[in-house]
Design a protein around this motif. Structure first.
Motif, PDB file in Angstrom:
ATOM      1  N   SER A 202      30.208  28.825  45.908  1.00  0.00           N
ATOM      2  CA  SER A 202      30.397  29.550  44.876  1.00  0.00           C
ATOM      3  C   SER A 202      30.055  28.694  43.413  1.00  0.00           C
ATOM      4  O   SER A 202      30.346  27.367  43.448  1.00  0.00           O
ATOM      5  CB  SER A 202      31.629  30.449  44.294  1.00  0.00           C
TER       6      SER A 202
ATOM      7  N   TRP B  10      29.893  30.396  36.072  1.00  0.00           N
ATOM      8  CA  TRP B  10      28.910  31.282  35.434  1.00  0.00           C
ATOM      9  C   TRP B  10      28.838  30.760  34.085  1.00  0.00           C
ATOM     10  O   TRP B  10      28.077  31.627  33.194  1.00  0.00           O
ATOM     11  CB  TRP B  10      29.835  32.613  35.190  1.00  0.00           C
TER      12      TRP B  10
ATOM     13  N   TYR C 209      27.650  37.275  29.562  1.00  0.00           N
ATOM     14  CA  TYR C 209      28.825  37.722  29.896  1.00  0.00           C
ATOM     15  C   TYR C 209      29.715  38.083  28.921  1.00  0.00           C
ATOM     16  O   TYR C 209      30.517  39.044  28.757  1.00  0.00           O
ATOM     17  CB  TYR C 209      29.535  36.826  31.232  1.00  0.00           C
TER      18      TYR C 209
ATOM     19  N   HIS D 130      36.324  47.192  32.886  1.00  0.00           N
ATOM     20  CA  HIS D 130      37.793  46.388  32.527  1.00  0.00           C
ATOM     21  C   HIS D 130      38.769  47.375  31.821  1.00  0.00           C
ATOM     22  O   HIS D 130      39.769  47.458  32.544  1.00  0.00           O
ATOM     23  CB  HIS D 130      37.331  45.196  31.561  1.00  0.00           C
TER      24      HIS D 130
ATOM     25  N   GLY E 145      39.658  32.492  38.591  1.00  0.00           N
ATOM     26  CA  GLY E 145      38.302  33.083  38.220  1.00  0.00           C
ATOM     27  C   GLY E 145      38.448  33.804  36.802  1.00  0.00           C
ATOM     28  O   GLY E 145      37.885  34.907  36.798  1.00  0.00           O
TER      29      GLY E 145
ATOM     30  N   ASP F 241      39.184  28.727  35.690  1.00  0.00           N
ATOM     31  CA  ASP F 241      37.595  29.170  35.751  1.00  0.00           C
ATOM     32  C   ASP F 241      36.862  27.832  36.046  1.00  0.00           C
ATOM     33  O   ASP F 241      37.131  26.848  35.247  1.00  0.00           O
ATOM     34  CB  ASP F 241      37.112  29.889  34.629  1.00  0.00           C
ATOM     35  N   LEU F 242      35.662  27.993  36.573  1.00  0.00           N
ATOM     36  CA  LEU F 242      34.689  26.824  36.947  1.00  0.00           C
ATOM     37  C   LEU F 242      33.971  26.776  35.904  1.00  0.00           C
ATOM     38  O   LEU F 242      33.140  25.852  35.666  1.00  0.00           O
ATOM     39  CB  LEU F 242      33.810  27.161  38.356  1.00  0.00           C
TER      40      LEU F 242
ATOM     41  N   ASP G 189      37.809  24.421  39.791  1.00  0.00           N
ATOM     42  CA  ASP G 189      37.551  25.044  41.357  1.00  0.00           C
ATOM     43  C   ASP G 189      38.515  25.723  42.049  1.00  0.00           C
ATOM     44  O   ASP G 189      39.420  24.951  42.406  1.00  0.00           O
ATOM     45  CB  ASP G 189      36.297  24.251  42.023  1.00  0.00           C
ATOM     46  N   VAL G 190      38.612  27.092  42.301  1.00  0.00           N
ATOM     47  CA  VAL G 190      39.769  27.428  42.829  1.00  0.00           C
ATOM     48  C   VAL G 190      39.388  27.379  44.227  1.00  0.00           C
ATOM     49  O   VAL G 190      40.617  27.811  44.945  1.00  0.00           O
ATOM     50  CB  VAL G 190      40.018  29.142  42.319  1.00  0.00           C
TER      51      VAL G 190
ATOM     52  N   LEU H 283      40.695  38.825  39.242  1.00  0.00           N
ATOM     53  CA  LEU H 283      40.447  40.177  38.586  1.00  0.00           C
ATOM     54  C   LEU H 283      38.710  40.106  38.514  1.00  0.00           C
ATOM     55  O   LEU H 283      38.106  39.466  38.020  1.00  0.00           O
ATOM     56  CB  LEU H 283      40.773  40.297  37.070  1.00  0.00           C
TER      57      LEU H 283
HETATM   58  C1  LIG Z   1      32.607  38.233  37.256  1.00  0.00           C
HETATM   59  S1  LIG Z   1      33.330  37.035  36.298  1.00  0.00           S
HETATM   60  C2  LIG Z   1      34.922  37.625  36.206  1.00  0.00           C
HETATM   61  C3  LIG Z   1      35.770  36.929  35.293  1.00  0.00           C
HETATM   62  C4  LIG Z   1      37.131  37.463  34.888  1.00  0.00           C
HETATM   63  N1  LIG Z   1      37.818  37.943  35.612  1.00  0.00           N
HETATM   64  C5  LIG Z   1      36.726  38.997  34.108  1.00  0.00           C
HETATM   65  O1  LIG Z   1      37.207  39.982  34.631  1.00  0.00           O
HETATM   66  O2  LIG Z   1      35.861  39.128  32.977  1.00  0.00           O
HETATM   67  C6  LIG Z   1      33.561  35.998  37.800  1.00  0.00           C
HETATM   68  C7  LIG Z   1      34.125  34.292  37.679  1.00  0.00           C
HETATM   69  O3  LIG Z   1      34.509  33.620  38.519  1.00  0.00           O
HETATM   70  C8  LIG Z   1      34.354  32.077  38.277  1.00  0.00           C
HETATM   71  N2  LIG Z   1      34.186  31.601  39.445  1.00  0.00           N
HETATM   72  C9  LIG Z   1      33.094  31.679  40.471  1.00  0.00           C
HETATM   73  N3  LIG Z   1      33.361  30.594  41.400  1.00  0.00           N
HETATM   74  C10 LIG Z   1      34.536  30.173  41.214  1.00  0.00           C
HETATM   75  C11 LIG Z   1      35.371  28.939  41.690  1.00  0.00           C
HETATM   76  N4  LIG Z   1      34.950  28.527  42.751  1.00  0.00           N
HETATM   77  N5  LIG Z   1      36.285  28.436  40.904  1.00  0.00           N
HETATM   78  C12 LIG Z   1      36.721  29.242  39.535  1.00  0.00           C
HETATM   79  N6  LIG Z   1      36.043  30.180  39.352  1.00  0.00           N
HETATM   80  C13 LIG Z   1      34.916  30.697  39.873  1.00  0.00           C
HETATM   81  C14 LIG Z   1      32.886  32.418  37.499  1.00  0.00           C
HETATM   82  O4  LIG Z   1      32.732  31.420  36.589  1.00  0.00           O
HETATM   83  C15 LIG Z   1      33.076  33.491  36.813  1.00  0.00           C
HETATM   84  O5  LIG Z   1      33.867  33.267  35.289  1.00  0.00           O
END
Ligand SMILES: C[S@@+](CC[C@H](N)C(=O)[O-])C[C@H]1O[C@@H](n2cnc3c(N)ncnc32)[C@H](O)[C@@H]1O
Length: 253
Positions: A10, A13, A20, A32, A56, A77-78, A100-101, A121
């Motif tokens: 992954s 963003w 976003y 949301h 995330g 979040d990444l 990174d989760v 979420l």
């Molecule tokens: C659709 S957004 C959702 C953000 C938030 N939860 C919301 O509902 O507004 C997806 C998020 O997942 C994060 N993401 C993707 N891969 C990740 C990882 N490996 N570790 C942490 N965050 C990650 C992205 O950076 C992005 O901010």
């Protein structure tokens, strides 16, 4: 072009952060506000005095409703840009960590076994590999801790592989699925300077990942789409009949 999900990691963003944040605003998009956050809060049930982790978390829109219930909030979040945005808009409601989760960093705000509840979420389908993300959530939880997940319903909303159709003979709007069981890494529409990737997995993959992480599934909720003014009767029926979001609740054994 679809990519083999096993080889795709992954991405942050960061490249689409500006777009976003423009789309969600400070308090989340209308999806949301009307559907995803209420469903997440129902599955998570945050209580006063609890410690809650959001994996995330993006721009942190979940922090204010969790803080309003008297719980403390940590988002990870990444994307450094989205975390900066979260700190700016919601720094009073929670703490935010870049990381990174799927490879959880050691961090003073992310104590192992330190959380009563954790959640994803609308993020789990943007994170790969899935098993590593679930294992991180489980690591953060105390024994008996709760996990809540809200995602696009993987049985009905498969990126680029599902859509609506119209059955002329029956006067019926139907949901069409072109593939389902094959896991996919799908590049999404590009926004600003970047493209994000979404990961489709069949429902069974989520149940398997929870179980592998030592989390027992305790609840499922499915919700339909929002009504749109001017929709026909067939549109309204279809929106209510085929779920948009899926909510899962699990507990750490
Ligand atoms: C659709 S957004 C959702 C953000 C938030 N939860 C919301 O509902 O507004 C997806 C998020 O997942 C994060 N993401 C993707 N891969 C990740 C990882 N490996 N570790 C942490 N965050 C990650 C992205 O950076 C992005 O901010």
């Amino acid at each position: 072009m679809k990519r083999n999900i096993n080889r795709a990691r992954s991405q942050s963003w960061d490249a689409v952060a500006q777009w976003y944040v423009g789309w969600t605003g400070n308090n989340g998009s209308r999806y949301h506000r009307a559907l995803a956050v209420p469903l997440l809060l129902e599955m998570l049930d945050p209580r006063a005095g609890e410690h809650i982790a959001d994996l995330g978390c993006g721009p942190g829109i979940l922090a204010p409703p969790v803080a309003a219930r008297g719980a403390s909030f940590v988002g990870i979040d990444l994307s450094p840009r989205l975390i900066a945005e979260a700190r700016k808009s919601h720094g009073k409601s929670g703490r935010f960590v870049v990381g990174d989760v799927t490879r959880l960093p050691r961090h003073v705000h992310l104590p192992v076994g330190g959380f009563d509840a954790a959640c994803f979420l609308l993020s789990i389908q943007d994170i790969n590999p899935l098993d590593a993300a679930m294992a991180s959530a489980a690591r953060l939880l105390k024994p008996g801790g709760r996990l809540a997940v809200v995602m696009l319903h993987p049985c009905f909303r498969v990126p680029r592989q599902s859509g609506w159709g119209w059955d002329e003979g029956r006067g019926l709007k139907f949901r069409r699925l072109d593939s389902y069981l094959t896991p996919l890494a799908v590049p999404m529409q590009s926004h600003g300077n970047g493209t994000t990737r979404s990961y489709h997995r069949p429902l069974g993959a989520y149940a398997e990942a929870l179980s592998l992480a030592g989390l027992a599934l305790t609840g499922i909720r499915e919700v339909g789409d929002l009504p749109v003014q001017g929709d026909s009767r067939a549109d309204r029926r279809a929106a209510g009949e085929f779920p948009l979001f899926l909510g899962l609740r699990a507990v750490k054994l």
